[in-house]
Scaffold this motif. Structure first.
Motif, short mmCIF file in Angstrom:
data_model
loop_
_atom_site.label_atom_id
_atom_site.label_comp_id
_atom_site.label_asym_id
_atom_site.label_seq_id
_atom_site.Cartn_x
_atom_site.Cartn_y
_atom_site.Cartn_z
N LEU A 1 0.85 -1.19 0.00
CA LEU A 1 0.00 0.00 0.00
C LEU A 1 0.88 1.23 0.00
O LEU A 1 1.70 1.42 0.91
N ASP A 2 0.75 2.04 -1.04
CA ASP A 2 1.48 3.31 -1.08
C ASP A 2 0.68 4.31 -1.89
O ASP A 2 -0.29 3.97 -2.57
N ALA A 3 1.08 5.56 -1.81
CA ALA A 3 0.33 6.62 -2.47
C ALA A 3 0.28 6.44 -3.98
O ALA A 3 -0.74 6.68 -4.62
N HIS A 4 1.39 6.00 -4.56
CA HIS A 4 1.49 5.94 -6.02
C HIS A 4 0.55 4.90 -6.62
O HIS A 4 -0.04 5.12 -7.68
N TYR A 5 0.39 3.75 -5.93
CA TYR A 5 -0.45 2.67 -6.46
C TYR A 5 -1.76 2.51 -5.68
O TYR A 5 -2.47 1.51 -5.85
N LEU A 6 -2.08 3.48 -4.84
CA LEU A 6 -3.26 3.36 -3.99
C LEU A 6 -4.54 3.20 -4.80
O LEU A 6 -5.44 2.45 -4.42
N ARG A 7 -4.62 3.88 -5.92
CA ARG A 7 -5.82 3.79 -6.75
C ARG A 7 -6.05 2.36 -7.22
O ARG A 7 -7.19 1.87 -7.24
N GLY A 8 -4.98 1.68 -7.59
CA GLY A 8 -5.09 0.28 -7.99
C GLY A 8 -5.47 -0.61 -6.82
O GLY A 8 -6.31 -1.51 -6.96
N SER A 9 -4.85 -0.37 -5.66
CA SER A 9 -5.15 -1.18 -4.48
C SER A 9 -6.62 -1.07 -4.09
O SER A 9 -7.26 -2.07 -3.73
N MET A 10 -7.16 0.15 -4.15
CA MET A 10 -8.56 0.35 -3.75
C MET A 10 -9.51 -0.39 -4.70
O MET A 10 -10.49 -1.00 -4.25
N ALA A 11 -9.21 -0.35 -5.98
CA ALA A 11 -10.04 -1.08 -6.94
C ALA A 11 -9.94 -2.58 -6.70
O ALA A 11 -10.94 -3.32 -6.80
N ALA A 12 -8.73 -3.06 -6.39
CA ALA A 12 -8.54 -4.49 -6.13
C ALA A 12 -9.34 -4.94 -4.92
O ALA A 12 -10.02 -5.97 -4.95
N VAL A 13 -9.27 -4.17 -3.83
CA VAL A 13 -10.02 -4.51 -2.62
C VAL A 13 -11.52 -4.53 -2.91
O VAL A 13 -12.23 -5.46 -2.50
N TYR A 14 -11.98 -3.53 -3.62
CA TYR A 14 -13.41 -3.47 -3.97
C TYR A 14 -13.84 -4.70 -4.76
O TYR A 14 -14.89 -5.32 -4.48
N SER A 15 -13.04 -5.10 -5.73
CA SER A 15 -13.40 -6.27 -6.55
C SER A 15 -13.41 -7.55 -5.72
O SER A 15 -14.26 -8.42 -5.91
N LEU A 16 -12.47 -7.67 -4.79
CA LEU A 16 -12.41 -8.86 -3.94
C LEU A 16 -13.63 -8.95 -3.03
O LEU A 16 -14.21 -10.03 -2.86
N LEU A 17 -14.05 -7.82 -2.48
CA LEU A 17 -15.23 -7.81 -1.63
C LEU A 17 -16.50 -8.10 -2.42
O LEU A 17 -17.37 -8.86 -1.98
N LYS A 18 -16.61 -7.49 -3.58
CA LYS A 18 -17.83 -7.62 -4.39
C LYS A 18 -18.09 -9.08 -4.78
O LYS A 18 -19.23 -9.53 -4.80
N HIS A 19 -17.03 -9.80 -5.11
CA HIS A 19 -17.20 -11.16 -5.63
C HIS A 19 -17.01 -12.24 -4.57
O HIS A 19 -17.10 -13.43 -4.89
N ALA A 20 -16.77 -11.85 -3.33
CA ALA A 20 -16.59 -12.83 -2.26
C ALA A 20 -17.93 -13.34 -1.76
O ALA A 20 -18.87 -12.57 -1.57
N SER A 21 -18.04 -14.64 -1.55
CA SER A 21 -19.27 -15.19 -0.98
C SER A 21 -19.39 -14.84 0.50
O SER A 21 -20.49 -14.74 1.04
N CYS A 22 -18.23 -14.63 1.15
CA CYS A 22 -18.21 -14.27 2.58
C CYS A 22 -17.28 -13.07 2.76
O CYS A 22 -16.18 -13.19 3.32
N PRO A 23 -17.69 -11.89 2.29
CA PRO A 23 -16.79 -10.73 2.32
C PRO A 23 -16.35 -10.32 3.71
O PRO A 23 -15.26 -9.77 3.88
N GLU A 24 -17.19 -10.59 4.73
CA GLU A 24 -16.80 -10.22 6.10
C GLU A 24 -15.73 -11.14 6.67
O GLU A 24 -15.18 -10.88 7.74
N SER A 25 -15.41 -12.20 5.93
CA SER A 25 -14.37 -13.13 6.36
C SER A 25 -13.00 -12.79 5.76
O SER A 25 -12.03 -13.48 6.04
N LEU A 26 -12.95 -11.75 4.93
CA LEU A 26 -11.67 -11.34 4.36
C LEU A 26 -10.93 -10.43 5.33
O LEU A 26 -11.51 -9.49 5.88
N PHE A 27 -9.65 -10.71 5.54
CA PHE A 27 -8.80 -9.84 6.35
C PHE A 27 -7.63 -9.41 5.49
O PHE A 27 -6.90 -10.25 4.94
N PHE A 28 -7.43 -8.10 5.38
CA PHE A 28 -6.39 -7.55 4.53
C PHE A 28 -5.18 -7.12 5.36
O PHE A 28 -5.32 -6.42 6.36
#
Length: 364
Positions: A60-87
């Motif tokens: 996680l850093d400022a330069h790639y933060l935009r990519g990281s946020m999109a990645a996290v969003y996609s992982l949560l959206k498609h997870a069957s148990c999103p509350e079970s994900l720990f980053f």
């Protein structure tokens, strides 16, 4: 005298990295939709040591933060148990406490219910080992933070999925988490045995009587290329096998003999090629950022897709901002939470660009 010069060079690189990290202002993001567990999910986790959690590690850093946020969003959206994900986010310690606090606030603002922790990574741990690469971005100390996952994460965490910041998940990541790792393997990842493995190392490596093919003799399978942007890592076996130290030994040899040119990937290949447990290619449709020089557009490989990876020079957010997106960059755009500084508009769910009716259809 030589020791003093090396020490000065290391100090200069660390200071330069710190200045760069602090100089980049954090972009702004909208709040993502909140996702809840479906039926059959584990009970709410009591803490990071809960055995029902799926652990995902990213930098996680400022330069790639935009990519990281999109990645996290996609992982949560498609997870069957999103509350079970720990980053588990690894951030450059040189950002200082304020920088780490800003990153924490940015993540929490877009994902108020997200389970996560940020671990400071000291550039001094690797900067003296890093060699010049074909692309300057590959020389960032944070690219080597993945080598230290087993040292930074809590000892109760048995394994972690490591993901680069330029990925999108379009499938339930728990399927990747449940990858079986036999006793002989510490790492699982998609392998690409059709790739020319020899090109990842210099002629000097292959011609050296103490290196070359001898390095890979006696391994479980013939060595194949794999991409380190998507890996399932058994952290206990990693520690027991002293794999960080093995990787760093190859980085030291690189300083002496110049045996590769491609950043943090070759040391991983030297240690793990032929020993990786293979994962279906659907979990790393990589190369969407083109090569390391031109970053040209590329299409998906044949077959089903569970995770898309913009490895290479071309990043979707850069190409979109430049008005020169590749076709697949529009898929990434629908997960982008970024608020443009020009007009305050967000290419995000809040702007209506990521409604469920607009998701691309993938073959599962």
């Amino acid at each position: 005298m030589r020791t003093g010069v090396v020490a000065m060079a290391v100090a200069f690189l660390v200071a330069g990295f710190a200045v760069f990290a602090e100089a980049v202002a954090l972009p702004r993001f909208v709040e993502a939709p909140e996702y809840r567990n479906g039926e059959g999910c584990p009970a709410a986790a009591a803490g990071v040591c809960d055995p029902g959690l799926v652990h995902i590690a990213m930098t996680l850093d400022a330069h790639y933060l935009r990519g990281s946020m999109a990645a996290v969003y996609s992982l949560l959206k498609h997870a069957s148990c999103p509350e079970s994900l720990f980053f588990h986010f690894l951030a450059a310690a040189e950002d200082g406490s304020a920088g780490e606090g800003e990153l924490r606030r940015a993540v929490a603002a877009s994902f108020p219910s997200l389970r996560f922790e940020i671990y400071p990574f000291q550039a001094e741990a690797v900067v003296g080992l890093i060699s010049a690469s074909v692309r300057t971005a590959l020389e960032s100390p944070l690219n080597y933070a993945r080598n230290h996952l087993a040292d930074l994460l809590p000892r109760c965490v048995p394994r972690a999925i490591y993901l680069d910041s330029d990925v999108l998940a379009v499938d339930d990541v728990r399927r990747l988490w449940e990858t079986r790792l036999p006793a002989a393997a510490a790492v699982a990842a998609p392998e690409y045995c059709h790739a020319n493995f020899s090109r990842y190392f210099t002629p000097a490596f292959w011609s050296d009587p103490e290196l070359g093919s001898r390095v890979f003799a006696g391994r479980r399978r013939p060595p194949c290329y794999f991409n380190t942007g998507v890996m399932v890592i058994d952290l206990r076996r990693w520690r027991a096998g002293n794999y960080r130290q093995r990787i760093e030994r190859w980085m030291e040899i690189q300083k002496e003999k110049c045996i590769y040119e491609l950043g943090s990937l070759p040391p991983f290949l030297l240690v793990f090629a032929g020993e990786v447990e293979a994962v279906d290619h659907r979990w790393n449709q990589h190369g969407l950022g083109g090569d390391n020089v031109h970053g040209s557009c590329r299409a998906l490989h044949d077959g089903p897709v569970s995770l898309m990876h913009w490895s290479g020079k071309g990043k979707p957010w850069d190409r979109l901002d430049a008005g020169k997106p590749c076709p697949l960059d529009h898929t990434w755009k629908s997960y982008d939470l970024y608020i443009s500084g020009d007009d305050g508009a967000a290419a995000s769910p809040a702007s209506g660009l990521a409604l469920s009716s607009t998701w691309p259809v993938f073959s599962w």
